[in-house]
Design an enzyme around this catalytic site. Structure first.
Site, short mmCIF file in Angstrom:
data_model
loop_
_atom_site.label_atom_id
_atom_site.label_comp_id
_atom_site.label_asym_id
_atom_site.label_seq_id
_atom_site.Cartn_x
_atom_site.Cartn_y
_atom_site.Cartn_z
N ASP A 8 0.87 -1.17 0.00
CA ASP A 8 0.00 0.00 0.00
C ASP A 8 0.91 1.23 0.00
O ASP A 8 2.10 1.13 0.37
CB ASP A 8 -0.89 -0.04 1.25
N PHE A 9 0.39 2.37 -0.40
CA PHE A 9 1.22 3.59 -0.42
C PHE A 9 0.98 4.47 0.80
O PHE A 9 1.86 4.66 1.63
CB PHE A 9 0.97 4.38 -1.71
N ASP A 10 -0.24 5.00 0.93
CA ASP A 10 -0.52 5.92 2.03
C ASP A 10 -0.44 5.22 3.38
O ASP A 10 -1.03 4.15 3.58
CB ASP A 10 -1.91 6.53 1.85
N SER A 96 -2.45 1.92 -4.64
CA SER A 96 -2.95 2.99 -3.80
C SER A 96 -4.36 3.39 -4.17
O SER A 96 -4.66 3.61 -5.35
CB SER A 96 -2.04 4.23 -3.91
N GLY A 97 -5.21 3.50 -3.17
CA GLY A 97 -6.52 4.07 -3.36
C GLY A 97 -6.43 5.58 -3.46
O GLY A 97 -7.44 6.27 -3.62
N LYS A 141 -7.83 -3.70 -5.15
CA LYS A 141 -6.47 -4.23 -4.97
C LYS A 141 -6.44 -5.75 -5.17
O LYS A 141 -5.48 -6.30 -5.70
CB LYS A 141 -5.92 -3.83 -3.60
N ASP A 168 -7.10 -2.78 2.01
CA ASP A 168 -6.02 -3.73 1.69
C ASP A 168 -6.47 -5.18 1.89
O ASP A 168 -5.76 -6.11 1.51
CB ASP A 168 -4.79 -3.47 2.57
#
Length: 216
Positions: A8-10, A96-97, A141, A168
């Site tokens: 995940d990014f954030d 990433s959302g 995802k 996620d």
């Protein structure tokens, strides 16, 4: 054998939520952060929460969005984790959302193999409050990771996922090694491992302890 690591990014590769940093520019950080928190805890539909938050960004200049995204703070140990995983034979990507304005820059800095995120719509350089892309739903995802696994010839046993929030969960369903990173309770329940301190370098310790991920 090829291996796949998906982050995940954030609040995972990056220390914070991109949309909160953008909202702060408009003085709306508190309002947006509250919606984000509810979505990550699984109390709000991700798609609806994303639309609601992005709508609040209407009027923000795109050039300012890019400036903010290029200054986002990376999580401690992020570079170490990505570099170490690639040395161990992994393809490393992020889902990433959030938004490609952020993940594109993060991918360049960290040396990711690919990044997948949403696109903020603009009209002549000004955000319209609309968003599109392939990471907009709660199951996005999960859908994307299965596509990548098929493309790369990787099965769940050779797949590592790292995330922190409810959106996620869908990718966690397709990996045998599932790391909840400083995560919400709903994601911890689905994890095989948890990391409670902000240090992504811990991912390498987990990988080296897990078979068959540790095999090259």
């Amino acid at each position: 054998m090829q291996k796949l690591a998906v982050f995940d990014f954030d609040s995972t590769l990056m220390d914070g939520e991109t949309i909160d940093f953008l909202a702060a520019e408009l003085g709306l950080e508190t309002e947006v952060a509250a919606i984000t928190r509810q979505a990550m805890e699984g109390h709000l539909d991700f798609f609806k929460s994303l639309q609601a938050r992005v709508a609040l960004l209407e009027g923000l200049p795109l050039v300012r969005v890019d400036e903010i995204c290029q200054g986002l703070p990376l999580m401690s140990g992020a570079k170490e984790a990505v570099t170490g995983l690639k040395k161990r034979g992994f393809k490393v990507v992020c889902f990433s959302g959030g938004f490609r304005n952020a993940t594109r820059h993060g991918a360049e800095v960290l040396g990711l193999d690919a990044d997948f995120a949403n696109i903020l719509h603009d009209d002549e350089g000004i955000l319209t409050g609309k968003v599109g892309g392939e990471m907009m739903f709660g199951d996005s995802k999960g859908r994307m990771i299965t596509r990548l696994q098929k493309l790369l010839g990787v099965d769940p046993q050779q797949t590592l996922v790292v995330g922190d929030g409810a959106n996620d969960l869908s990718m966690f369903a397709h990996a045998s090694t599932r790391i909840a990173f400083c995560a919400k309770p709903i994601l911890k329940e689905a994890a095989t491992h948890t990391i409670e301190k902000k240090d992504l370098g811990e991912v390498l310790t987990i990988v080296d302890s897990v078979e068959p991920l540790s095999k090259s």
